[in-house]
Design a protein around this motif. Structure first.
Motif, PDB file in Angstrom:
ATOM      1  N   THR B 656       0.860  -1.182   0.000  1.00 34.44           N
ATOM      2  CA  THR B 656       0.000   0.000   0.000  1.00 34.44           C
ATOM      3  C   THR B 656       0.897   1.232   0.000  1.00 34.44           C
ATOM      4  O   THR B 656       1.850   1.319   0.777  1.00 34.44           O
ATOM      5  N   ASP B 657       0.579   2.144  -0.884  1.00 32.35           N
ATOM      6  CA  ASP B 657       1.428   3.328  -1.027  1.00 32.35           C
ATOM      7  C   ASP B 657       1.253   4.235   0.189  1.00 32.35           C
ATOM      8  O   ASP B 657       0.121   4.606   0.521  1.00 32.35           O
ATOM      9  N   GLU B 662      -2.586   3.772  -2.683  1.00 35.41           N
ATOM     10  CA  GLU B 662      -2.804   2.837  -3.790  1.00 35.41           C
ATOM     11  C   GLU B 662      -2.420   1.426  -3.345  1.00 35.41           C
ATOM     12  O   GLU B 662      -1.452   1.249  -2.613  1.00 35.41           O
ATOM     13  N   THR B 664      -1.268  -2.289  -4.383  1.00 31.63           N
ATOM     14  CA  THR B 664      -0.642  -3.040  -5.465  1.00 31.63           C
ATOM     15  C   THR B 664      -0.461  -4.492  -5.036  1.00 31.63           C
ATOM     16  O   THR B 664      -0.061  -4.754  -3.907  1.00 31.63           O
ATOM     17  N   THR B 725      -4.236  -4.664 -16.409  1.00 26.96           N
ATOM     18  CA  THR B 725      -3.433  -3.798 -15.542  1.00 26.96           C
ATOM     19  C   THR B 725      -3.803  -3.939 -14.070  1.00 26.96           C
ATOM     20  O   THR B 725      -3.049  -3.513 -13.200  1.00 26.96           O
ATOM     21  N   GLU B 726      -4.954  -4.511 -13.785  1.00 26.67           N
ATOM     22  CA  GLU B 726      -5.382  -4.673 -12.390  1.00 26.67           C
ATOM     23  C   GLU B 726      -5.126  -6.068 -11.842  1.00 26.67           C
ATOM     24  O   GLU B 726      -5.373  -6.325 -10.666  1.00 26.67           O
TER      25      GLU B 726
END
Ligand code: FES
Ligand code: FES
Lengths: 163, 796
Positions: B656-657, B662, B664, B725-726
């Protein structure tokens, strides 16, 4: 009141078709319902899923966002046109078969046309480029894992077939 | 020697058609200038009384053939649509009319039906219909449904369609007496199946033979057939339903009959023309079905090891405006919630609530994702409370391999006991830990933390009842050409049935794989069938096909033994040729046996010529003896006592950013046990697809209803389904094969598994990364960001 019809000449997979359509008829509908080329599928009708992608003068375009009357004077390739003249599978199609790149098959024509154009532009994609190449198409069945493999496999098959 | 195809990654035969653009989906049927097209006027309001419908302007429009409203429907068509699966607890079941009678209860409900020369004109016509409404207060969301300040249906008090409680032991008492107790509130939002092909129906009335042919994109052709016959006042024998290629189902297409599935055949008969309806994407969002929306309250008591003493779960299920599919989804949540664990004492109670939104019916997983999420969040909470490893807490609660069959003491969705047939959960846990690197993760997490990165690992386990009854059947027919035609009645929407079922037939019958053709979902070929749902196709039809092939083989051997003057036990069938073991010269091929099976007077083909060299049958008896039938066929049905229980575990590592929140995915791992695999390539494909749908459901997809009941994101632009992309670049999969003792092949269903643990596993991983509880899914970066801020405020 009846709708005004327009004569259109559509060149699809090398064959010229003459038909009459109202101005508002979508290219996707003209291909499917007027020319009976039902391989092109419609998943959203608003340009997001990519199922309806066809090649217009070699470029992947969403046929649900194009009017048939505006496709006059172009060369269109649909999924039916990706098969080899002898009836065998073209390289991208073959790669999908080998890699299990499809399940229900509904999204598949759009992927096949998109990848065909993608590999024409970039014949040796890196793994990330292979993923990027299909990043505008939706598939609800496969989770994309095997479609990415199919892109990479298709690149190899094209290389083999042309060398 | 022939090699068995069972367990082999055979390439799919159906792909040849699909890849050439030669698939036949329902909208590809009857493509000619004569087919008429239907469009539907749908309610723009979530809750309103219909005062008046004015269709006058439509009648003047060129190219319109019919416009119908409720007043045009008669007889059974004017009755509400069937309640498909009644249940004693569903005290207030409600279904809609094919066209709304006097009230609409969700945005999208069908009001008028137009048939015109093409879809464009039909939609023009729909736009000319004027409806006046009296607005009623809409009920949106579980909180408002429970508050019941307004009612969806006037005659349903409290908006409560059903309330069902099940008890095993005495959970409240056990929890009160437990060394430790916790309470959790957990929510899951709505999502939907969203197959790439929506619904669609084509019908043609043949006046020459008084017979209706219907093509429809369904998960049950036999169900549609029975419904159409009853509603149109036809005999079953006058209706054929053919399910062509289906562009994905995932549950939504098990619902039947949809209004259009009745209106299209009705129009075809009335107008004497082929009529087609193809749902567009917006229609699919607002007029098919959704799932997943539930709110759960958990009370749990446990000991110092984290072992459950008692579990008490109360939940509220949002079933939308109508309840045609009964209580299947909440019953599955309430039973499958237990997963691989022994709760010792369990109480579960749910209320199924009406809201003015699209109805809720099963979506891949069908209530299990919510159940798994509830149970696994509870396991994580117990581990956090006790400061124990999350995997360890799970392990102490597992049903052990020597405890099968294990009766959970509950009644499952099929009305049978919830009795697990087989499994090995400790072995699965070891595999998933190794696959994801569970034990090494804390060191990695610390390493990442040292450079300012947040990573978390999650784990989730599930058990899935698959292959529920009542039955499926199969018919295997060997033609005189040697080709083998196989039919089973359930339908196909991407599972590769034409391939896996052919594998089973080739193995059993000894014919060549290439000679086999499998047909599914065609009531002309197999009129007795249930449908494709609940991961049941491979188990049910696979078993039936295996049995039918066995019957066909028995007949082949009987006739061949006679023809070759040999003993049946000395015969073998390899690559479509029956021969005497050890003397290959003495042989007969399947096509010739087929000729001999049918003492017809006339010969047409080579096989018939070849057959003249053999003589079979007893000249003293009738050409077709009493206990025989002409033809080389085998037919059988498979009806298991109860479901077979597949299981699995998923683990995910996310990052998690720290700034943007975000989320990932760094690694996704799956351990999957569906018994013996028929085609590992296809099983893995099912897992891939399920995982991707699960990621959508956990991180992106939700139905954004506003308070007036408008669905704000009814397009692919706004409803966020995963693109490549997800999804992670690679999904690590390991299999365990614990065979089912319930069917001849030892198989369990595999279709839904991939999606079941997603919300649970992501919540677990994000919680691990962030260090605070995650109790609502899906979770977007902005929601995670808000949670962080909330935590920071609470701390300061
Ligand atoms: S149908 Fe054209 S992009 Fe979806
Ligand atoms: S294969 Fe079904 S949508 Fe892609």
């Amino acid at each position: 009141m009846s709708e005004e019809l327009h004569d259109v000449r559509l060149v699809v997979n090398g064959t010229t078709h003459h038909t009459q359509v109202p101005a508002r008829r979508l290219l996707s509908d003209a291909l499917r319902h007027d020319l009976a080329l039902t391989g092109t599928h419609v998943g959203c009708e608003h340009g997001v899923c990519g199922a309806c992608t066809v090649l217009v003068d070699g470029k992947p375009m969403r046929s649900c966002l194009i009017f048939a009357v505006s496709a006059i004077d172009t060369e269109i390739t649909t999924v039916e046109g990706l098969t080899e003249p002898d009836g065998s599978l073209g390289p991208v199609q073959q790669a999908f078969a080998e890699c299990h790149g499809l399940q229900c098959g509904f999204c598949t024509p759009g992927f096949l046309t998109t990848i065909t154009a993608g590999l024409a532009e970039n014949p040796c994609p890196t793994h990330d480029e292979a993923r990027d190449m299909i990043a505008g198409n939706l598939c609800r069945c496969t989770g994309y894992q095997n479609i990415v493999k199919a892109v990479e496999r298709a690149a190899v098959l094209i290389e083999e077939r042309t060398s | 020697m022939t090699t068995k195809l069972m367990g082999t990654a055979v390439q799919r035969v159906e792909d040849q058609r699909f890849l050439r653009g030669e698939g036949r989906y329902v909208d590809d049927i009857a493509v000619d200038g004569r087919t008429l097209h239907a469009a539907v006027l749908r309610s723009p309001h979530a809750h309103a009384r219909i005062i008046d419908i004015d269709v006058d302007e439509v009648l003047d429009l060129d190219g319109v053939h019919a416009v119908w409203t409720y007043d045009d429907l008669t007889g059974p068509m004017a009755e509400p649509l069937p309640l498909l699966i009644p249940h004693p607890a569903l005290t207030h079941g409600r279904t809609q009319y094919a066209l709304a009678r006097d009230e609409v209860n969700y945005v999208g409900e069908a009001i008028a039906f137009v048939v015109a020369d093409d879809r464009y004109v039909a939609e023009d016509a729909v736009g000319l219909i004027k409806v006046s409404y009296e607005f009623l207060k809409p009920v949106v969301g579980i909180d408002n449904a429970r508050a019941a300040q307004h009612l969806v249906h006037e005659d349903v008090p409290g908006n409560i369609g059903a309330r069902l409680e099940q008890n095993v032991g005495d959970a409240p008492t056990a929890i009160a007496a437990a060394p430790h107790r916790l309470e959790l509130d957990l929510t899951v939002e709505r999502s939907a199946c969203m197959p790439m092909e929506g619904r669609g129906t084509v019908a043609r009335w043949d006046a020459d033979i008084n017979r209706l042919q219907v093509w429809t994109s369904t998960q049950t052709s036999t169900g549609v057939r029975a419904a159409v016959a009853v509603k149109l006042g036809l005999d079953l024998g006058q209706v054929d339903v053919i399910t062509p290629d289906v562009g994905g189902g995932f549950g939504v297409k098990i619902v039947h009959p949809w209004p259009e599935e009745l209106l299209v055949p009705l129009a075809a008969r009335a107008l004497g023309r082929t009529v087609k309806f193809t749902e567009d994407r917006r229609e699919h969002f607002i007029s098919s079905a959704h799932e997943r929306g539930q709110v759960h309250h958990v009370e749990v008591g446990f000991d110092d090891d984290g072992r459950l003493c008692g579990l008490d779960v109360e939940f509220w299920h949002d079933h939308g405006a109508y309840s045609p599919y009964g209580l299947i989804v909440p019953i599955i949540t309430s039973t499958q919630l237990l997963g691989p664990y022994k709760p010792n004492n369990y109480r579960v109670v749910f209320e199924s609530l009406y809201t003015n939104t699209v109805m809720v019916t099963p979506y891949r997983g069908a209530g299990r994702p919510q159940g798994c999420y509830t149970m696994e969040r509870t396991m994580d909470a117990i581990a956090a409370y006790l400061g124990k490893d999350r995997a360890e807490v799970r392990a102490v609660n597992f049903i052990q391999p020597d405890e099968f069959p294990f009766d959970q003491g509950l009644i499952f969705q099929d009305g049978r006991e919830l009795e697990y047939d087989s499994g090995d959960y400790p072995a699965s846990l070891e595999k998933i830990k190794a696959l994801v690197g569970w034990d090494e993760f804390p060191a990695y997490q610390a390493e990442m933390a040292a450079v300012g990165r947040k990573v978390g690992i999650g784990l989730a386990c599930y058990v899935e009842g698959t292959g529920v009854g009542p039955y499926e059947g199969a018919h295997v027919h060997i033609e005189t050409s040697g080709k083998v035609k196989v039919a089973t009645g359930l339908t196909t929407q991407g599972q590769g049935h034409a391939t896996v079922f052919a594998q089973l037939v080739a193995d059993e019958l000894g014919c060549r794989f290439e000679d086999i053709e499998v047909v599914t979902g065609d009531t002309r070929r197999m009129p007795y069938a249930v449908g494709t749902f609940a991961s049941r196709a491979a188990v049910m039809s696979g078993s039936a096909i295996h049995l039918a092939a066995k019957r066909a083989k028995e007949k082949v051997l009987r006739i061949a033994a006679d023809a070759l003057e040999a003993d049946e036990s000395d015969l073998e069938i390899i690559a479509g040729v029956v021969s005497v073991k050890g003397s290959p010269g003495s042989s007969i091929d399947l096509g010739t046996v087929a000729v001999l099976s049918n003492p017809l007077r006339y010969a047409f083909d080579e096989a018939s010529q070849a057959a003249t060299q053999f003589s079979v049958g007893d000249p003293g008896k009738a050409p077709v003896p009493e206990d025989e039938e002409p033809g080389l066929e085998g037919k059988d049905f498979y009806s298991p006592e109860r479901a077979t229980f597949a299981s699995g575990m998923h683990a995910v590592i996310v990052e998690t950013d720290p700034l943007t929140a975000e989320i990932t995915i760094l690694k996704y791992a799956v351990v999957h046990d569906c018994g013996h695999l028929i085609n590992p390539m296809i099983v893995e494909g099912q897992i891939h697809g399920g995982v991707a749908q699960g990621i959508g459901g956990a991180l992106y997809e939700r139905m954004a209803y506003d308070e007036s009941g408008q669905l704000l994101n009814a397009s692919f632009m706004d409803f966020l389904m995963p693109y490549v992309t997800e999804v992670p670049d690679g999904i690590d999969i390991d299999h365990l094969e614990t065979p089912s003792p319930l069917n001849p092949l030892g198989i369990k269903g595999a279709g839904e598994a991939g999606v079941i643990p997603s919300a649970a596993v992501f919540a677990s991983a994000i919680e691990d990364a962030e260090g605070f509880p995650i109790t609502a899914m899906p979770i977007s970066p902005s929601e995670l960001f808000a949670l962080r801020q909330q935590r920071a405020e609470e701390k300061s």
